[in-house]
Design a protein around this motif. Structure first.
Motif, PDB file in Angstrom:
ATOM      1  N   ALA A 150     -53.073 -26.038  18.923  1.00  0.00           N
ATOM      2  CA  ALA A 150     -52.170 -27.287  18.946  1.00  0.00           C
ATOM      3  C   ALA A 150     -52.907 -28.112  20.079  1.00  0.00           C
ATOM      4  O   ALA A 150     -53.548 -27.300  21.053  1.00  0.00           O
ATOM      5  N   VAL A 151     -52.412 -29.646  20.035  1.00  0.00           N
ATOM      6  CA  VAL A 151     -53.250 -30.436  21.385  1.00  0.00           C
ATOM      7  C   VAL A 151     -52.572 -29.686  22.839  1.00  0.00           C
ATOM      8  O   VAL A 151     -52.675 -30.172  23.985  1.00  0.00           O
ATOM      9  N   ARG A 176     -57.092 -32.888  17.632  1.00  0.00           N
ATOM     10  CA  ARG A 176     -58.287 -32.272  18.347  1.00  0.00           C
ATOM     11  C   ARG A 176     -59.476 -31.114  17.000  1.00  0.00           C
ATOM     12  O   ARG A 176     -58.998 -30.751  16.581  1.00  0.00           O
ATOM     13  N   MET A 177     -60.417 -31.897  17.879  1.00  0.00           N
ATOM     14  CA  MET A 177     -61.419 -30.988  16.952  1.00  0.00           C
ATOM     15  C   MET A 177     -61.803 -29.541  17.152  1.00  0.00           C
ATOM     16  O   MET A 177     -61.144 -29.067  17.909  1.00  0.00           O
ATOM     17  N   PHE A 178     -61.946 -29.449  15.683  1.00  0.00           N
ATOM     18  CA  PHE A 178     -61.611 -28.208  15.904  1.00  0.00           C
ATOM     19  C   PHE A 178     -60.668 -27.269  16.016  1.00  0.00           C
ATOM     20  O   PHE A 178     -60.901 -25.822  16.839  1.00  0.00           O
ATOM     21  N   THR A 179     -59.628 -27.700  15.876  1.00  0.00           N
ATOM     22  CA  THR A 179     -58.329 -27.065  16.268  1.00  0.00           C
ATOM     23  C   THR A 179     -57.045 -26.988  14.853  1.00  0.00           C
ATOM     24  O   THR A 179     -57.181 -27.513  14.239  1.00  0.00           O
ATOM     25  N   GLY A 180     -56.587 -25.209  15.262  1.00  0.00           N
ATOM     26  CA  GLY A 180     -56.520 -25.172  13.681  1.00  0.00           C
ATOM     27  C   GLY A 180     -56.816 -24.742  12.446  1.00  0.00           C
ATOM     28  O   GLY A 180     -56.213 -24.713  11.993  1.00  0.00           O
ATOM     29  N   ASP A 181     -57.770 -24.607  12.496  1.00  0.00           N
ATOM     30  CA  ASP A 181     -58.554 -23.833  11.067  1.00  0.00           C
ATOM     31  C   ASP A 181     -59.565 -22.850  11.953  1.00  0.00           C
ATOM     32  O   ASP A 181     -59.976 -22.764  13.224  1.00  0.00           O
ATOM     33  N   ALA A 202     -61.334 -31.374   9.445  1.00  0.00           N
ATOM     34  CA  ALA A 202     -61.186 -30.788   8.780  1.00  0.00           C
ATOM     35  C   ALA A 202     -59.654 -30.929   8.305  1.00  0.00           C
ATOM     36  O   ALA A 202     -58.973 -32.210   9.392  1.00  0.00           O
ATOM     37  N   ALA A 203     -59.161 -31.451   6.699  1.00  0.00           N
ATOM     38  CA  ALA A 203     -58.127 -31.839   6.540  1.00  0.00           C
ATOM     39  C   ALA A 203     -57.029 -31.195   7.075  1.00  0.00           C
ATOM     40  O   ALA A 203     -56.254 -32.112   7.491  1.00  0.00           O
ATOM     41  N   HIS A 204     -57.008 -29.904   7.259  1.00  0.00           N
ATOM     42  CA  HIS A 204     -55.410 -29.155   7.432  1.00  0.00           C
ATOM     43  C   HIS A 204     -56.032 -28.833   8.563  1.00  0.00           C
ATOM     44  O   HIS A 204     -55.038 -28.003   8.858  1.00  0.00           O
ATOM     45  N   GLY A 205     -57.022 -29.080   9.798  1.00  0.00           N
ATOM     46  CA  GLY A 205     -57.672 -28.816  11.022  1.00  0.00           C
ATOM     47  C   GLY A 205     -57.219 -29.881  12.057  1.00  0.00           C
ATOM     48  O   GLY A 205     -55.935 -30.169  12.115  1.00  0.00           O
ATOM     49  N   GLY A 206     -58.096 -30.298  11.603  1.00  0.00           N
ATOM     50  CA  GLY A 206     -58.035 -31.320  13.237  1.00  0.00           C
ATOM     51  C   GLY A 206     -57.568 -33.329  12.769  1.00  0.00           C
ATOM     52  O   GLY A 206     -56.669 -32.720  13.305  1.00  0.00           O
ATOM     53  N   ASN A 207     -57.343 -33.056  11.101  1.00  0.00           N
ATOM     54  CA  ASN A 207     -56.967 -33.935  10.796  1.00  0.00           C
ATOM     55  C   ASN A 207     -55.453 -33.919  10.924  1.00  0.00           C
ATOM     56  O   ASN A 207     -54.583 -34.644  11.408  1.00  0.00           O
ATOM     57  N   ARG A 208     -54.215 -33.141  11.469  1.00  0.00           N
ATOM     58  CA  ARG A 208     -52.954 -32.011  10.896  1.00  0.00           C
ATOM     59  C   ARG A 208     -52.939 -31.882  12.558  1.00  0.00           C
ATOM     60  O   ARG A 208     -52.110 -32.421  13.020  1.00  0.00           O
TER      61      ARG A 208
END
Length: 233
Positions: free
Chosen positions: A100-101, A72-77, A63-69
């Protein structure tokens, strides 16, 4: 350094798709207001999980503001909120959240990846971008092959990308290729005798989870069946 860790490092440096490179980096520069004080990852997001995983979960793309932020996969969304809560409920994750990682999350026998490693505009990679990225998934499957016993694919896009990669990695995919469906289960034989159980599941996107097309109970049911096939429980 083990081969899968090396692969993850190579993935994170890929610049093969100009449209995706431009988009992920633009998002990382402009950010979302809620994350304005954060430094975005802004690069391809590698897989996450142990190198000897018995169960692989394949999504769509970061996701643009999830994993791209976060990196890590499926992190932050919200999609990650749903997925990791279900993994935790099934005893496959150390905690129900992934923010977060460095949040301490561990996966037990499970690895999470995607057929496209860069965040795409409108969450829609093109078929060409999927094909350009497929060698990374193929290499990941080959490295996981000694331990991998089950795969859960989230959504039709991932299903279309995963089946040819599984075939090229040495598993016998039926002809005609099985169609995607939530709850689908397909047994794949390996050239070396190693069987693999393939499961279909609706994607954990907000479109599916907010409308009730995919409920937490439905997701847990698929994960539970896959964990049993992988002999994780």
């Amino acid at each position: 350094m083990d081969a899968l860790t090396e692969l993850d490092l190579r993935v994170s440096g890929c610049r093969a798709c100009p449209r995706l490179v431009g988009w992920r980096e633009e998002v990382a520069r402009t950010k979302r207001a809620a994350f304005a004080d954060q430094t975005y990852w802004g690069r391809p997001v590698p897989g996450f999980g142990p190198v000897d995983a018995r169960l692989l979960i394949v999504g769509l793309a970061p996701a643009a503001h999830g994993g791209n932020r976060t990196g890590r996969m499926f992190t932050g969304d919200r999609s990650g909120d749903v997925l990791y809560q279900a993994l935790y409920d099934e005893g496959l994750a150390s905690q129900p959240t992934s923010v977060a990682v460095d949040d301490g999350l561990e996966l037990y026998g499970v690895r999470v990846t995607a057929p496209v490693h860069c965040a795409p505009p409108d969450n829609k990679p093109t078929p060409g971008e999927r094909e350009t990225c497929r060698p990374w998934l193929l290499q990941e499957l080959r490295l996981l092959r000694p331990t991998l016993r089950a795969v859960v694919v989230l959504g039709a896009f991932g299903w279309q990308a995963t089946l040819p990669a599984l075939a090229e990695a040495g598993w016998q995919v039926p002809r005609p290729r099985p169609a995607f469906a939530h709850g689908a289960r397909v047994a794949l034989d390996g050239a070396d005798g190693g069987a693999l159980a393939l499961f279909g599941c609706f994607h954990v996107s907000q479109r599916n989870t907010f409308t009730g097309r995919l409920t937490p109970a439905m997701l847990r049911e698929v994960l539970r069946a896959a964990a049993r096939a992988a002999e994780l429980r």
